[in-house]
Design a protein around this motif. Structure first.
Motif, PDB file in Angstrom:
ATOM      1  N   PHE A  71       0.840  -1.191   0.000  1.00  0.00           N
ATOM      2  CA  PHE A  71       0.000   0.000   0.000  1.00  0.00           C
ATOM      3  C   PHE A  71       0.878   1.245   0.000  1.00  0.00           C
ATOM      4  O   PHE A  71       1.963   1.253   0.586  1.00  0.00           O
ATOM      5  CB  PHE A  71      -0.907   0.025   1.236  1.00  0.00           C
ATOM      6  CG  PHE A  71      -1.890  -1.100   1.297  1.00  0.00           C
ATOM      7  CD1 PHE A  71      -3.195  -0.946   0.839  1.00  0.00           C
ATOM      8  CD2 PHE A  71      -1.505  -2.341   1.811  1.00  0.00           C
ATOM      9  CE1 PHE A  71      -4.093  -1.997   0.896  1.00  0.00           C
ATOM     10  CE2 PHE A  71      -2.400  -3.396   1.877  1.00  0.00           C
ATOM     11  CZ  PHE A  71      -3.700  -3.229   1.408  1.00  0.00           C
ATOM     12  N   ARG A  72       0.363   2.281  -0.647  1.00  0.00           N
ATOM     13  CA  ARG A  72       1.056   3.572  -0.641  1.00  0.00           C
ATOM     14  C   ARG A  72       0.000   4.671  -0.534  1.00  0.00           C
ATOM     15  O   ARG A  72      -0.996   4.659  -1.252  1.00  0.00           O
ATOM     16  CB  ARG A  72       1.877   3.758  -1.915  1.00  0.00           C
ATOM     17  CG  ARG A  72       2.639   5.084  -1.966  1.00  0.00           C
ATOM     18  CD  ARG A  72       3.645   5.090  -3.091  1.00  0.00           C
ATOM     19  NE  ARG A  72       4.384   6.344  -3.145  1.00  0.00           N
ATOM     20  CZ  ARG A  72       5.495   6.532  -3.855  1.00  0.00           C
ATOM     21  NH1 ARG A  72       5.985   5.520  -4.563  1.00  0.00           N
ATOM     22  NH2 ARG A  72       6.106   7.695  -3.849  1.00  0.00           N
ATOM     23  N   GLY A  73       0.221   5.582   0.409  1.00  0.00           N
ATOM     24  CA  GLY A  73      -0.765   6.637   0.574  1.00  0.00           C
ATOM     25  C   GLY A  73      -0.393   7.595   1.692  1.00  0.00           C
ATOM     26  O   GLY A  73       0.716   7.551   2.235  1.00  0.00           O
ATOM     27  N   ILE A  74      -1.335   8.456   2.038  1.00  0.00           N
ATOM     28  CA  ILE A  74      -1.130   9.467   3.072  1.00  0.00           C
ATOM     29  C   ILE A  74      -1.617   8.925   4.412  1.00  0.00           C
ATOM     30  O   ILE A  74      -2.746   8.443   4.522  1.00  0.00           O
ATOM     31  CB  ILE A  74      -1.892  10.760   2.726  1.00  0.00           C
ATOM     32  CG1 ILE A  74      -1.510  11.246   1.322  1.00  0.00           C
ATOM     33  CG2 ILE A  74      -1.611  11.831   3.769  1.00  0.00           C
ATOM     34  CD1 ILE A  74      -0.036  11.540   1.152  1.00  0.00           C
ATOM     35  N   LEU A  75      -0.763   9.006   5.422  1.00  0.00           N
ATOM     36  CA  LEU A  75      -1.145   8.534   6.742  1.00  0.00           C
ATOM     37  C   LEU A  75      -2.235   9.428   7.327  1.00  0.00           C
ATOM     38  O   LEU A  75      -2.133  10.653   7.289  1.00  0.00           O
ATOM     39  CB  LEU A  75       0.072   8.536   7.672  1.00  0.00           C
ATOM     40  CG  LEU A  75       1.206   7.567   7.322  1.00  0.00           C
ATOM     41  CD1 LEU A  75       2.368   7.758   8.293  1.00  0.00           C
ATOM     42  CD2 LEU A  75       0.731   6.128   7.342  1.00  0.00           C
ATOM     43  N   ASN A  80      -4.504  -0.617  17.485  1.00  0.00           N
ATOM     44  CA  ASN A  80      -3.332  -1.192  16.832  1.00  0.00           C
ATOM     45  C   ASN A  80      -3.435  -1.102  15.314  1.00  0.00           C
ATOM     46  O   ASN A  80      -2.772  -1.846  14.591  1.00  0.00           O
ATOM     47  CB  ASN A  80      -3.162  -2.659  17.252  1.00  0.00           C
ATOM     48  CG  ASN A  80      -4.282  -3.537  16.709  1.00  0.00           C
ATOM     49  OD1 ASN A  80      -5.380  -3.045  16.422  1.00  0.00           O
ATOM     50  ND2 ASN A  80      -4.014  -4.822  16.567  1.00  0.00           N
ATOM     51  N   LYS A  81      -4.267  -0.177  14.835  1.00  0.00           N
ATOM     52  CA  LYS A  81      -4.472  -0.029  13.395  1.00  0.00           C
ATOM     53  C   LYS A  81      -4.033   1.348  12.910  1.00  0.00           C
ATOM     54  O   LYS A  81      -4.268   2.355  13.575  1.00  0.00           O
ATOM     55  CB  LYS A  81      -5.945  -0.239  13.034  1.00  0.00           C
ATOM     56  CG  LYS A  81      -6.460  -1.653  13.280  1.00  0.00           C
ATOM     57  CD  LYS A  81      -7.910  -1.769  12.870  1.00  0.00           C
ATOM     58  CE  LYS A  81      -8.433  -3.181  13.087  1.00  0.00           C
ATOM     59  NZ  LYS A  81      -9.864  -3.302  12.699  1.00  0.00           N
ATOM     60  N   ALA A  82      -3.362   1.369  11.770  1.00  0.00           N
ATOM     61  CA  ALA A  82      -2.995   2.619  11.110  1.00  0.00           C
ATOM     62  C   ALA A  82      -3.979   2.875   9.978  1.00  0.00           C
ATOM     63  O   ALA A  82      -4.391   1.948   9.279  1.00  0.00           O
ATOM     64  CB  ALA A  82      -1.579   2.536  10.564  1.00  0.00           C
ATOM     65  N   ARG A  83      -4.353   4.137   9.840  1.00  0.00           N
ATOM     66  CA  ARG A  83      -5.278   4.498   8.761  1.00  0.00           C
ATOM     67  C   ARG A  83      -4.489   5.198   7.655  1.00  0.00           C
ATOM     68  O   ARG A  83      -3.627   6.022   7.916  1.00  0.00           O
ATOM     69  CB  ARG A  83      -6.384   5.403   9.294  1.00  0.00           C
ATOM     70  CG  ARG A  83      -7.321   4.678  10.259  1.00  0.00           C
ATOM     71  CD  ARG A  83      -8.424   5.571  10.798  1.00  0.00           C
ATOM     72  NE  ARG A  83      -7.902   6.597  11.681  1.00  0.00           N
ATOM     73  CZ  ARG A  83      -7.946   7.892  11.445  1.00  0.00           C
ATOM     74  NH1 ARG A  83      -8.468   8.343  10.315  1.00  0.00           N
ATOM     75  NH2 ARG A  83      -7.455   8.759  12.319  1.00  0.00           N
ATOM     76  N   ILE A  84      -4.820   4.861   6.427  1.00  0.00           N
ATOM     77  CA  ILE A  84      -4.099   5.410   5.288  1.00  0.00           C
ATOM     78  C   ILE A  84      -5.070   5.736   4.163  1.00  0.00           C
ATOM     79  O   ILE A  84      -6.023   4.987   3.913  1.00  0.00           O
ATOM     80  CB  ILE A  84      -3.014   4.414   4.799  1.00  0.00           C
ATOM     81  CG1 ILE A  84      -2.224   4.996   3.625  1.00  0.00           C
ATOM     82  CG2 ILE A  84      -3.622   3.079   4.414  1.00  0.00           C
ATOM     83  CD1 ILE A  84      -1.034   4.136   3.222  1.00  0.00           C
ATOM     84  N   ARG A  85      -4.851   6.870   3.492  1.00  0.00           N
ATOM     85  CA  ARG A  85      -5.622   7.244   2.304  1.00  0.00           C
ATOM     86  C   ARG A  85      -4.776   6.921   1.089  1.00  0.00           C
ATOM     87  O   ARG A  85      -3.786   7.587   0.789  1.00  0.00           O
ATOM     88  CB  ARG A  85      -5.986   8.731   2.346  1.00  0.00           C
ATOM     89  CG  ARG A  85      -6.766   9.228   1.130  1.00  0.00           C
ATOM     90  CD  ARG A  85      -7.551  10.470   1.473  1.00  0.00           C
ATOM     91  NE  ARG A  85      -8.589  10.152   2.467  1.00  0.00           N
ATOM     92  CZ  ARG A  85      -9.166  11.080   3.243  1.00  0.00           C
ATOM     93  NH1 ARG A  85      -8.804  12.340   3.159  1.00  0.00           N
ATOM     94  NH2 ARG A  85     -10.101  10.707   4.111  1.00  0.00           N
ATOM     95  N   ARG A  86      -5.150   5.903   0.391  1.00  0.00           N
ATOM     96  CA  ARG A  86      -4.322   5.362  -0.678  1.00  0.00           C
ATOM     97  C   ARG A  86      -4.236   6.283  -1.889  1.00  0.00           C
ATOM     98  O   ARG A  86      -5.196   6.936  -2.274  1.00  0.00           O
ATOM     99  CB  ARG A  86      -4.878   4.007  -1.117  1.00  0.00           C
ATOM    100  CG  ARG A  86      -4.795   2.948  -0.032  1.00  0.00           C
ATOM    101  CD  ARG A  86      -5.482   1.671  -0.463  1.00  0.00           C
ATOM    102  NE  ARG A  86      -4.929   1.169  -1.722  1.00  0.00           N
ATOM    103  CZ  ARG A  86      -5.454   0.170  -2.411  1.00  0.00           C
ATOM    104  NH1 ARG A  86      -6.551  -0.438  -1.963  1.00  0.00           N
ATOM    105  NH2 ARG A  86      -4.900  -0.242  -3.517  1.00  0.00           N
ATOM    106  N   ILE A  87      -3.045   6.311  -2.485  1.00  0.00           N
ATOM    107  CA  ILE A  87      -2.845   7.005  -3.749  1.00  0.00           C
ATOM    108  C   ILE A  87      -2.549   5.996  -4.857  1.00  0.00           C
ATOM    109  O   ILE A  87      -2.272   6.370  -5.995  1.00  0.00           O
ATOM    110  CB  ILE A  87      -1.697   8.032  -3.656  1.00  0.00           C
ATOM    111  CG1 ILE A  87      -0.380   7.331  -3.301  1.00  0.00           C
ATOM    112  CG2 ILE A  87      -2.021   9.118  -2.640  1.00  0.00           C
ATOM    113  CD1 ILE A  87       0.823   8.262  -3.287  1.00  0.00           C
ATOM    114  N   ASP A  88      -2.614   4.699  -4.480  1.00  0.00           N
ATOM    115  CA  ASP A  88      -2.358   3.639  -5.457  1.00  0.00           C
ATOM    116  C   ASP A  88      -3.583   2.759  -5.681  1.00  0.00           C
ATOM    117  O   ASP A  88      -3.475   1.653  -6.218  1.00  0.00           O
ATOM    118  CB  ASP A  88      -1.182   2.767  -4.992  1.00  0.00           C
ATOM    119  CG  ASP A  88      -1.464   2.071  -3.663  1.00  0.00           C
ATOM    120  OD1 ASP A  88      -2.479   2.404  -3.017  1.00  0.00           O
ATOM    121  OD2 ASP A  88      -0.668   1.191  -3.270  1.00  0.00           O
ATOM    122  N   SER A  89      -4.750   3.225  -5.261  1.00  0.00           N
ATOM    123  CA  SER A  89      -5.964   2.409  -5.388  1.00  0.00           C
ATOM    124  C   SER A  89      -6.412   2.338  -6.843  1.00  0.00           C
ATOM    125  O   SER A  89      -6.331   3.315  -7.597  1.00  0.00           O
ATOM    126  CB  SER A  89      -7.089   2.988  -4.527  1.00  0.00           C
ATOM    127  OG  SER A  89      -7.351   4.327  -4.885  1.00  0.00           O
TER     128      SER A  89
END
Length: 233
Positions: free
Chosen positions: A139-143, A149-158
């Motif tokens: 995955f690649r995106g903005i944190l 225990n979860k990180a949220r990310i807005r993907r730029i590779d979707s």
């Protein structure tokens, strides 16, 4: 009246940050080196970020570490190296000659603790999972921060039909690090400057307190006033 409580709260927060466990850890010999490193540098006020063993220069042990606020100076690196080197020599987890390198995590730093994903929210990251999530492992995106225990990310590779915002369990990540961008460089420099000012102010306050203590009156030798002279007419 609230100042003592604030000091205790700040100290507790710093201790919590120092002792926060890493979620992304090493395996094999690197894990043994990490265990030795952590118990050695923790009393010095540092926390381990990552250990990496490479074949560079005939064999190199790379240690990334930092203070709880994310700072790390050249003097800090030298202190860790001088303290850790003899401990590794005694335990000998490598079993052969090697070069020890100690450094800061760098700008495009690894993300190994839950707080890392929160601290660097708003910046781009690459994440690789040990398990398939939403049909993929990378995955690649903005944190967007972290919760539990979860990180949220807005993907730029979707891709088409894929969710843009995803939650990824930090415990199930095999690799995570920031992506070097202009915004990240600017923010890293700003934080380093702020940390430097805070450290300078702290040292100045300590020096002032020590100077005041040295110049204060000796309680065992109180000053005596000269005797009053009798008045004459």
């Amino acid at each position: 009246m609230n100042e003592p409580q604030a000091i205790v709260s700040e100290a507790a927060s710093s201790a919590d940050a120092l002792n926060e466990p890493r979620r992304l850890t090493e395996t094999g010999v690197a894990a043994r080196v990490a265990e030795i490193t952590e118990r050695t540098i923790l009393p010095l006020g540092f926390r381990l970020v990552r250990v990496r063993l490479t074949g560079n220069n005939g064999g190199t042990v790379q240690i990334m570490a930092e203070r709880p606020d994310g700072t790390m100076t050249v003097d800090d690196c030298e202190l860790i190296s001088k303290t850790l080197s003899p401990v590794l020599d005694v335990d000998d987890p490598i079993g052969k000659a090697y070069h020890l390198e100690v450094s800061s995590p760098g700008i495009d730093r690894p993300l190994v603790r839950v707080s890392d994903f929160q601290r660097w929210a708003g910046h781009e990251a690459k994440i690789e999972m040990t398990l398939i999530v939403a049909g993929r492992r990378r995955f690649r995106g903005i944190l967007l921060g972290a919760e539990g225990n979860k990180a949220r990310i807005r993907r730029i590779d979707s891709g088409p039909g894929e969710a843009t915002d995803v939650e990824l369990k930090v415990d199930e990540m095999s690799e995570a690090h920031l992506v070097l961008t202009d915004a990240l460089v600017t923010e890293s420099l700003r934080r380093a400057k702020a940390a430097s000012k805070a450290l300078a102010a702290q040292l100045e306050a300590q020096e002032a307190a020590e100077l005041e203590s040295d110049e204060g009156p000796d309680p065992e030798s109180p000053s005596k006033k000269p005797p009053r002279q009798p008045k004459t007419r």
